[in-house]
Design an enzyme around this catalytic site. Structure first.
Site, short mmCIF file in Angstrom:
data_model
loop_
_atom_site.label_atom_id
_atom_site.label_comp_id
_atom_site.label_asym_id
_atom_site.label_seq_id
_atom_site.Cartn_x
_atom_site.Cartn_y
_atom_site.Cartn_z
CG HIS A 15 -2.10 0.89 1.05
ND1 HIS A 15 -2.58 1.65 2.06
CD2 HIS A 15 -2.88 1.15 -0.02
CE1 HIS A 15 -3.61 2.36 1.63
NE2 HIS A 15 -3.81 2.06 0.38
CB CYS B 42 -10.84 0.16 -13.93
SG CYS B 42 -11.50 -1.26 -13.03
#
Lengths: 209, 836
Positions: free
Chosen positions: B449, B762
């Protein structure tokens, strides 16, 4: 009949398997009364496996190899305590008959005596413990006393074993699962003594034929 | 290692015992089953020949304890010994022990004794007395009933330590935690005696499972370890650490935080490229930038205790709001949350505070650091990994204490390159891109992350485990290339000039790219490609608009719900969405219904524990199970989108029937709003994410159900390659350039094209210039990318021809690996598009 060879022995096993199968329910009932009720089923499974093993034809070699095949098969298929006991019995017969291809009456008696010794050693059972030993001890004594004739020897053994098996009823079990029952084991015949008697009776029939 | 052979009438029984033992001592423990009779060993009984076969390998190895159930099992086992070939096993007694102990208890006791290296006699002895704890428990006769084996205290030279623990395990020190303890104790030389002070039992040796079990330690019992010997100190630390970890039961089967791999770079050397760009500057240790947690006594012990409690509460609250994108996160957070409530740690901190002269921060730091250090010093990988968790949580608390809860900002002055052991997401988020020139970390993964955040900020970053920050002189000059993973320390003037030239080149290219922002994305042979943006916040929306997005290909809505204690009502959801839509430029907006699940649990929607949340109830699966929540999401979207070209997209669609149900929900939402006379958008396009391989493979079955498709490359890649996102060990697989992914996309585009269905991509792959080129070659005509990549992707489209990309992708689909596909794409694109 003067001598037992592998050919006769094969017939004996065939006969024994049939008799045990026929008496499977009886053996189970006897076992259910004082044990876990599987002796008949176990013995039937074991001897069926032996028959299957022998289907392919004669076992190559002497009687030693023949008995060893039976012993190993019983060891791995019977499942209950009778597996190691009868399996060990036949393995011992194999050891004692190494190099021989036939048996006469006296040598058969000696051989069975050796097998009985193995059972006693392995199961640590003595006469009176309400086990197959109770059938086999008088049987061996009778066989040894019966003299030379094969038919006479085996008939004496079978009769003694049957009588002794019946006489196990008043005994209190001191070995195996039945020993857990203590006094409640009294009044029932021992299934192992009965299967031993059946084996000897079938042998006697073969030798008298 | 001494093994165990289970002889039983029942194969099922033996297998169950085997399973139980393996669960306790680990899957590699040598425990074999010789049970049952008949061809498949499925009938009740024992088979001496079979037992003998099972025993043989143990005789040829270290040996085994043989445990039997009833009656003939003993006879068969004895017979089996006789059957062993004397040539192979001259003396079975040297290698085998038939043990008369009860099979279940003895199996466990023997396995533990064996797993810590006990010899045949020791293991057999442990097995033999295995019934004692149960006897003692039933008779409540105490320890004296049966003397535990090997329990004689051995007074040895060296240190003596005591460790007091209040047992917090729900079932006390039952078999599993006791086994963990015994295994740990046996790693040390010291004698370890254990007393159950609450029950007044012991002392008994903590080396023996049986003697530990005899102490009958229950939840809440106070126990004391007395440790004496040469390595008493480290044994004490290890025991303390294990106790703090509730003897290994801290989170029912948590996997340790994955150790980030440190490995050779993928490029010319150096580290792992994380975020593109070049940085040249002075290094600055992240620790130095983080708030200074002063040791000044700010108030009375009571006041400091209050401050700490408040900080712990706040951090605990933050932890319930997981913002990390993968399944590892919940486990990390669960482990961290445990530290916050750890009674032993809190007691230690409390007594430090009570002594006065100590701020909350100083006490917290001292105790957590001591604990982390003792974890870090251990040999056990699992426990060592806990040190990182501990330090992370400790830092979170310190930050709250220092900053009063204000958001962390990292703004080095003068600007510098940050050096970090491992950059945490919260730290990445705090980086000011105008002051943080770059980041070098010792550990980390491109899919972490923190890496995603750093990329979105445009800060170059490299992970290189070999860089020894401590060795840097304070005035060292550092240069990093986040595109290649290279790190230079004090480069010579010639090298420095070359790096600087490259930096200028990249900047110039970015500028050039920026200039095409507003130009249409049309290939050199005239094919126009739709370039949309992925948006997850109002800031993203503004950036997407400024960078020339033609629309939004993915508007994530998770942020509307994560971190909230109560379910937001429809009104609130609609307002939050409208705020984002207001920041957007023209063009369609694809709004995805919440993609939440067990890895991103919602406080107001408790979900059952899942062993593998990525394969669990997430996305549409979750929505369909919560009809009220789902209906309110859909009504909010329709209301917020009243003035916009809003499309609704459902995540994690697996089966056509799910799409049918989702459509029915959307139609019901429309009818409800209509009935209530509320303004809303209708009709809207209803589409689906293609990320589950099942859906990808039978995409034509969704014809007429999905008005449009959007390929989620991150999840599609993870599921196709069975490689979890965020698992740094599997980075090489977690790459959308993989031929399998390209083939799937090619297939989807082909079938969707036949059906006239709009397809977009996406996933993160679309934002990667190489991968997006391969996707266009596979047939994709619409890409939804991160806002800061918009211009770059657009510029690339303008520089290539569809024809060339088709050929390129055809070749890439025939490669063996993602690396190979990237290699040929890199070569081809280099010649197709000239930089600048």
């Amino acid at each position: 009949m003067q001598e037992l060879t592998q050919a006769e022995m094969r017939v004996w096993i065939w006969e024994a398997a049939a008799v045990i199968d026929k008496n499977s329910a009886l053996l189970c009932d006897l076992d259910a009364a004082i044990g876990d009720g599987d002796h008949g089923a176990n013995m039937t499974r074991g001897f069926a496996a032996v028959l299957k093993k022998l289907e392919g034809g004669a076992v190559a070699g002497d009687l030693g190899a023949f008995f060893k095949t039976i012993g190993m098969t019983l060891l791995s298929t019977v499942g209950g305590a009778a597996g190691p006991l009868y399996g060990g019995f036949f393995l011992e017969l194999g050891k004692q008959s190494a190099g021989r291809t036939s048996l006469d009456g006296p040598s058969l008696a000696v051989l069975i005596e050796a097998g009985l010794a193995d059972i006693k050693r392995r199961g640590k059972a003595e006469p009176g413990d309400k086990t197959m030993v109770d059938a086999l001890v008088p049987a061996v004594e009778a066989m040894k006393a019966a003299g030379g004739d094969l038919a006479a020897v085996t008939r004496a053994g079978a009769e003694a074993a049957r009588l002794a098996a019946t006489n196990t009823a008043p005994l209190q079990a001191r070995k195996g699962r039945a020993s857990y029952l203590g006094e409640r084991s009294i009044g029932h015949q021992d299934p192992g003594a009965n299967s031993a008697a059946l084996l000897l009776e079938s042998l006697a029939r073969i030798c008298s034929a | 290692m001494i093994g165990i052979v289970l002889v039983s009438h029942s194969r099922k029984l033996a297998l169950a015992i085997q399973e139980m033992v393996l669960q306790m001592v680990g899957p590699d423990f040598p425990i074999a089953v010789a049970a049952g009779v008949g061809d498949e060993h499925e009938e009740l009984g024992t088979d001496a020949v079979h037992i003998s076969e099972v025993l043989l390998p143990f005789c040829q190895g270290d040996g085994a304890v043989v445990l039997m159930d009833l009656g003939s099992a003993v006879l068969s086992a004895q017979t089996a010994l006789e059957l062993l070939d004397p040539d192979l096993v001259p003396d079975p007694a040297l290698k085998l022990r038939l043990c008369p102990a009860p099979i279940v208890e003895a199996s466990v006791a023997a396995a533990v004794a064996a797993s810590v290296g006990g010899d045949l006699d020791t293991v057999a002895d442990e097995a033999r007395v295995a019934l004692a704890p149960k006897e003692a428990q039933l008779e409540e006769a105490g320890v004296s009933a049966s003397p535990p084996p090997a329990a004689e205290p051995v007074r040895s030279a060296g240190d003596t330590r005591e460790v007091d623990v209040v047992v917090d395990n729900p079932h006390g020190l039952h078999a599993r935690p006791a086994a963990t303890l015994v295994q740990l104790v046996n790693r040390f030389q010291s004698d370890v005696q254990l007393i159950n002070r609450s029950a007044n039992r012991g002392p008994s040796s903590a080396r023996s499972l049986t003697s530990v079990a005899l102490l009958q330690i229950r939840k809440g019992d106070e126990i004391r370890f007395s440790i004496s010997g040469e390595d008493a100190r480290s044994a004490a630390d290890a025991i303390r650490a294990l106790a703090d970890d509730r003897f290994g039961e801290s989170g029912e089967g948590p996997t340790p935080r994955p150790q980030m791999p440190v490995r050779a770079g993928k490029e010319e050397g150096g580290g792992i490229p994380i975020s593109e760009g070049i940085a040249i500057g002075r290094p600055l240790a992240l620790n130095a930038v983080l708030p200074d947690f002063g040791d000044d006594v700010a108030g009375t012990p009571e006041r400091e205790k209050e401050k700490l409690d408040e900080a712990l509460r706040q951090v605990a609250g933050d932890l319930r709001r997981p913002d990390l994108p993968n399944g590892v996160a919940t486990e990390i957070l669960a482990a961290q949350a445990l530290v916050l409530g750890d009674p032993v740690l809190l007691a230690a901190v409390g007594s430090r505070l009570a002594a006065g002269q100590c701020s909350a921060a100083a006490a917290w730091r001292a105790e957590t650091e001591a604990l982390a250090a003792s974890y870090a010093a251990l040999e056990d990988d699992y426990l060592r990994a806990r040190a990182a968790d501990l330090r992370d949580i400790a830092a979170r608390v310190l930050r709250v204490l220092a900053g009063g809860g204000k958001a962390l900002r990292i703004q080095p002055d003068p600007p510098a390159i940050l050096l970090a052991g491992e950059l945490l997401p919260s730290e990445a988020m705090a980086c000011d891109p105008s002051r943080v020139l770059g980041v070098v970390a010792n550990a980390g993964s491109p899919s972490a992350h923190a890496a995603i955040i750093i990329r979105s900020l445009g800060i170059p970053m490299v992970v290189d485990g070999s860089v020894d920050f401590a060795a840097f002189a304070p005035d060292v000059l550092l240069a990093i290339d986040g595109g290649s993973g290279e790190v230079w320390v004090d480069p010579d003037p010639v090298r420095l000039a070359a790096i600087e030239a490259r930096r200028q080149e990249i900047l110039a290219m970015r500028a050039a790219v920026d200039s095409v922002k507003t130009a249409p994305a049309v290939t050199s042979d005239g094919q126009s490609i739709e370039i949309l943006a992925n948006v997850g916040s109002a800031d993203d929306a503004a950036r997407a608009r400024d960078n020339g997005a033609e629309g939004v290909g993915l508007l994530r809505t998770e942020f509307l719900y994560l971190g909230l204690k109560d379910m937001p009502d429809e009104e609130k959801q609609a307002q939050s969405l409208a705020a984002i839509l207001a920041n957007l430029g023209a063009g369609p907006v694809v709004i995805r219904t919440p993609d939440i699940g067990a890895d991103k649990p919602l406080a107001f929607m408790p979900t059952a524990f899942e062993h593998n949340p990525f394969l669990g109830v997430r996305g549409l699966r979750l929505s369909l199970r919560h009809p009220d929540f789902f209906a309110s999401n859909l009504r909010a979207i329709l209301r917020a989108g009243v003035e916009r070209d809003v499309w609704i997209m459902f995540p994690m669609v697996t089966a056509p029937d799910e799409m049918r149900q989702a459509r029915a929900f959307a139609e019901a939402a429309h009818r409800d709003l209509e009935k209530a006379g509320v303004d809303h958008r209708w009709p809207v396009k209803l589409g689906m994410m293609v990320e589950v391989p099942a859906a990808a493979m039978m995409i034509e079955r969704f014809a007429g159900l999905a008005d449009f498709l959007s390929i989620g490359t991150n999840d599609l890649t993870q599921y196709l390659l069975a490689a979890e996102r965020g698992n740094g060990d599997l980075d090489a697989l977690q790459d959308a350039a993989h031929p399998a992914v390209l083939r799937a996309i090619h297939e989807i585009c082909g079938k969707a094209g036949e059906a006239g269905c709009h397809v977009s991509v996406c996933g993160d792959g679309a934002s990667d210039p190489l991968v997006s080129a391969l996707m266009i070659g596979a047939g994709v005509r619409s890409l939804s990318v991160r806002p800061n990549q918009l211009a770059l992707i657009k510029a690339q489209v303008r520089a290539v021809s569809i024809e060339a990309l088709r050929a390129l992708t055809r070749d890439a689909m025939r490669c063996d690996s993602a690396a190979e596909a990237r290699e040929i794409a890199k070569k081809e694109l280099g010649s197709l598009s000239s930089p600048g």
